[in-house]
Design an enzyme around this catalytic site. Structure first.
Site, PDB file in Angstrom:
ATOM      1  N   HIS A   1     -12.068  10.396  13.890  1.00  0.00           N
ATOM      2  CA  HIS A   1     -11.790  10.698  13.021  1.00  0.00           C
ATOM      3  C   HIS A   1     -11.521  11.107  11.023  1.00  0.00           C
ATOM      4  O   HIS A   1     -13.515  10.957  11.397  1.00  0.00           O
ATOM      5  CB  HIS A   1     -10.975   9.043  11.926  1.00  0.00           C
ATOM      6  CG  HIS A   1      -9.882   7.872  12.931  1.00  0.00           C
ATOM      7  ND1 HIS A   1     -10.394   7.383  14.581  1.00  0.00           N
ATOM      8  CD2 HIS A   1      -9.144   7.633  12.979  1.00  0.00           C
ATOM      9  CE1 HIS A   1      -9.720   6.705  15.131  1.00  0.00           C
ATOM     10  NE2 HIS A   1      -8.760   7.023  13.784  1.00  0.00           N
TER      11      HIS A   1
ATOM     12  N   GLY B   1       0.587  -1.270  -0.077  1.00  0.00           N
ATOM     13  CA  GLY B   1      -0.258  -0.072   0.152  1.00  0.00           C
ATOM     14  C   GLY B   1       0.511   1.364  -0.339  1.00  0.00           C
ATOM     15  O   GLY B   1       0.259   2.767   0.457  1.00  0.00           O
TER      16      GLY B   1
ATOM     17  N   LYS C   1     -11.674   8.018   6.484  1.00  0.00           N
ATOM     18  CA  LYS C   1     -11.408   6.808   6.684  1.00  0.00           C
ATOM     19  C   LYS C   1     -12.473   5.270   6.829  1.00  0.00           C
ATOM     20  O   LYS C   1     -13.553   5.507   6.737  1.00  0.00           O
ATOM     21  CB  LYS C   1     -10.790   6.067   8.805  1.00  0.00           C
ATOM     22  CG  LYS C   1     -10.919   5.167   9.058  1.00  0.00           C
ATOM     23  CD  LYS C   1     -10.730   5.204  10.670  1.00  0.00           C
ATOM     24  CE  LYS C   1     -10.484   4.574  11.421  1.00  0.00           C
ATOM     25  NZ  LYS C   1      -9.282   3.262  11.395  1.00  0.00           N
TER      26      LYS C   1
HETATM   27  N1  LIG Z   1      -1.066   0.644  13.510  1.00  0.00           N
HETATM   28  C1  LIG Z   1      -1.998   1.638  13.546  1.00  0.00           C
HETATM   29  O1  LIG Z   1      -1.348   3.020  13.774  1.00  0.00           O
HETATM   30  C2  LIG Z   1      -3.288   2.683  12.276  1.00  0.00           C
HETATM   31  C3  LIG Z   1      -2.824   4.694  12.013  1.00  0.00           C
HETATM   32  C4  LIG Z   1      -3.493   5.005  11.015  1.00  0.00           C
HETATM   33  C5  LIG Z   1      -4.038   4.325  10.293  1.00  0.00           C
HETATM   34  N2  LIG Z   1      -4.450   2.386  10.444  1.00  0.00           N
HETATM   35  C6  LIG Z   1      -5.144   1.854   9.737  1.00  0.00           C
HETATM   36  O2  LIG Z   1      -4.026   1.620   8.732  1.00  0.00           O
HETATM   37  C7  LIG Z   1      -4.223   1.101   7.059  1.00  0.00           C
HETATM   38  C8  LIG Z   1      -4.639   2.271   6.491  1.00  0.00           C
HETATM   39  O3  LIG Z   1      -4.893   3.498   7.010  1.00  0.00           O
HETATM   40  P1  LIG Z   1      -4.284   4.279   5.279  1.00  0.00           P
HETATM   41  O4  LIG Z   1      -5.171   5.760   6.093  1.00  0.00           O
HETATM   42  O5  LIG Z   1      -3.121   4.417   5.621  1.00  0.00           O
HETATM   43  O6  LIG Z   1      -5.063   4.117   4.252  1.00  0.00           O
HETATM   44  P2  LIG Z   1      -5.120   4.199   2.860  1.00  0.00           P
HETATM   45  O7  LIG Z   1      -4.544   5.964   2.225  1.00  0.00           O
HETATM   46  O8  LIG Z   1      -6.324   3.908   1.686  1.00  0.00           O
HETATM   47  O9  LIG Z   1      -3.744   3.320   2.019  1.00  0.00           O
HETATM   48  C9  LIG Z   1      -3.844   2.371   1.847  1.00  0.00           C
HETATM   49  C10 LIG Z   1      -3.602   1.792   0.620  1.00  0.00           C
HETATM   50  O10 LIG Z   1      -3.312   0.321   0.021  1.00  0.00           O
HETATM   51  C11 LIG Z   1      -3.136   0.423  -0.808  1.00  0.00           C
HETATM   52  N3  LIG Z   1      -3.988  -0.988  -1.384  1.00  0.00           N
HETATM   53  C12 LIG Z   1      -5.630  -1.715  -1.444  1.00  0.00           C
HETATM   54  N4  LIG Z   1      -5.422  -2.977  -1.643  1.00  0.00           N
HETATM   55  C13 LIG Z   1      -4.252  -3.226  -1.969  1.00  0.00           C
HETATM   56  C14 LIG Z   1      -3.474  -4.627  -2.410  1.00  0.00           C
HETATM   57  N5  LIG Z   1      -4.386  -5.093  -2.772  1.00  0.00           N
HETATM   58  N6  LIG Z   1      -2.215  -3.816  -2.469  1.00  0.00           N
HETATM   59  C15 LIG Z   1      -1.482  -3.648  -1.876  1.00  0.00           C
HETATM   60  N7  LIG Z   1      -2.283  -2.466  -1.464  1.00  0.00           N
HETATM   61  C16 LIG Z   1      -3.261  -2.158  -1.751  1.00  0.00           C
HETATM   62  C17 LIG Z   1      -4.990   1.764  -1.452  1.00  0.00           C
HETATM   63  O11 LIG Z   1      -4.856   1.651  -2.702  1.00  0.00           O
HETATM   64  P3  LIG Z   1      -6.082   2.608  -3.421  1.00  0.00           P
HETATM   65  O12 LIG Z   1      -5.668   3.299  -2.255  1.00  0.00           O
HETATM   66  O13 LIG Z   1      -5.574   3.066  -4.507  1.00  0.00           O
HETATM   67  O14 LIG Z   1      -6.564   1.147  -2.944  1.00  0.00           O
HETATM   68  C18 LIG Z   1      -4.445   2.789  -1.023  1.00  0.00           C
HETATM   69  O15 LIG Z   1      -2.662   3.279  -1.230  1.00  0.00           O
HETATM   70  C19 LIG Z   1      -6.384   1.923   8.003  1.00  0.00           C
HETATM   71  O16 LIG Z   1      -6.812   0.085   8.094  1.00  0.00           O
HETATM   72  C20 LIG Z   1      -5.781   2.163   9.075  1.00  0.00           C
HETATM   73  O17 LIG Z   1      -6.922   2.152  10.026  1.00  0.00           O
HETATM   74  C21 LIG Z   1      -3.742   1.905  11.693  1.00  0.00           C
END
Ligand SMILES: NC(=O)c1ccc[n+]([C@@H]2O[C@H](COP(=O)([O-])OP(=O)(O)OC[C@H]3O[C@@H](n4cnc5c(N)ncnc54)[C@H](OP(=O)(O)O)[C@@H]3O)[C@@H](O)[C@H]2O)c1
Length: 266
Positions: A156, A7, A160
């Site tokens: 959030h 991602g 999200k």
């Molecule tokens: N643990 C922690 O501390 C923490 C903190 C913040 C966020 N999170 C979590 O982390 C996750 C991501 O958050 P974010 O805000 O970064 O989301 P985001 O901006 O939507 O990033 C997710 C990325 O993964 C890509 N993706 C989707 N399917 C994929 C696949 N099969 N293979 C490879 N990449 C793929 C998406 O592409 P597309 O958008 O083009 O589909 C996007 O670029 C969420 O579940 C969020 O709740 C966790």
């Protein structure tokens, strides 16, 4: 260390990659994105806007072509993508850091099972501050009389995809378990209609979405005479990204098993 970041164009992964740029301990970052993503084929350094020797690979959608060269896979994507890549990590015997949230109970079991063969770091919130809040609310729940009512409000940004946040669920579970209650029976999600009077032991989570709020969690312990409020407010995604980089450096030294940010803080 050689790290595959899945991602790679996402909000969190971009910050993680930026923090890994020029980190002497991180020899290479392999960026992976979903099929047909507009960034496929772009130089990683160009995509994140930082020149660094360890960011010299191009963004690819072919995980099989790079996973063998990596020591750790970092997932901040979707539950589906994470589970798919977890299988690959099992096949290639690689460690995995999972920050993705929104897994079902069954999916969480799959992750736990995988940890019997490879090392897995799973944390719905990688910030050190939130993990300190986890232990704080455990202490508060132990000490307060049982008639305090608990409400959790998480806020959030509008992008999200899952609700409530993994962090809010974890907070509610910690409080329920500390009070000797079954989380499945006492945690509820918002209220609507003729709900009747509040049940003493219920723990209610409210999810607010809007704007660009990185992540805010408010936990209220309310009695007839007073109210305690604990608030964690993330000012930037770097608070989670820094925790993810720490997790990579931690998990690489572990043989197999399931770890979380709490283990990092021990
Ligand atoms: N643990 C922690 O501390 C923490 C903190 C913040 C966020 N999170 C979590 O982390 C996750 C991501 O958050 P974010 O805000 O970064 O989301 P985001 O901006 O939507 O990033 C997710 C990325 O993964 C890509 N993706 C989707 N399917 C994929 C696949 N099969 N293979 C490879 N990449 C793929 C998406 O592409 P597309 O958008 O083009 O589909 C996007 O670029 C969420 O579940 C969020 O709740 C966790």
């Amino acid at each position: 260390m050689r790290v595959l970041v899945s991602g790679a164009s996402g909000r969190m992964s971009k910050r993680i990659i930026s923090l890994m740029a020029n980190d002497k301990e991180i020899e290479a970052v392999f960026p992976v994105e979903r099929k047909n993503h507009p960034d496929i084929g772009k130089d990683l350094a160009e995509a994140v806007g930082i020149k660094a020797d360890n960011l010299s690979y191009k963004i690819t959608d072919k995980i099989d072509e790079v996973i063998e060269q990596a020591d750790v896979v970092v997932e901040f994507t979707t539950p589906e993508a994470t589970l798919e890549h977890l299988k690959k990590a099992q096949d290639y015997k690689k460690a995995v850091v999972i920050g993705t949230t929104g897994f079902s109970q069954k999916e969480l079991e799959t992750i736990k099972d995988a940890a019997s063969g490879i090392s897995v770091f799973l944390s719905p919130n990688m910030s050190i501050g939130v993990n300190v809040v986890f232990s704080l609310i455990e202490q508060i729940s132990k000490k307060l009389p049982s008639d305090y009512q608990v409400e959790i409000i998480e806020t959030h940004h509008k992008f999200k995809k899952d609700a409530p946040s993994g962090t809010a669920k974890k907070i509610a579970e910690i409080i329920a378990r500390t009070k000797g209650q079954d989380p499945e029976k006492v945690i509820i999600y918002g209220r609507k209609g003729h709900t009747g009077e509040r049940k003493g032991n219920e723990i209610c989570i409210h999810a607010v979405r809007g704007g660009s709020v990185v992540g805010r969690h408010k936990i209220k312990f309310i009695s007839d005479e007073d109210e305690i409020e604990i608030i964690h407010n993330a000012a930037s995604r770097d608070v989670f990204a820094r925790g993810a980089v720490k997790a990579v450096k931690f998990i690489i030294k572990k043989k197999r098993g399931l770890y979380s940010t709490e283990d990092l803080l021990k």
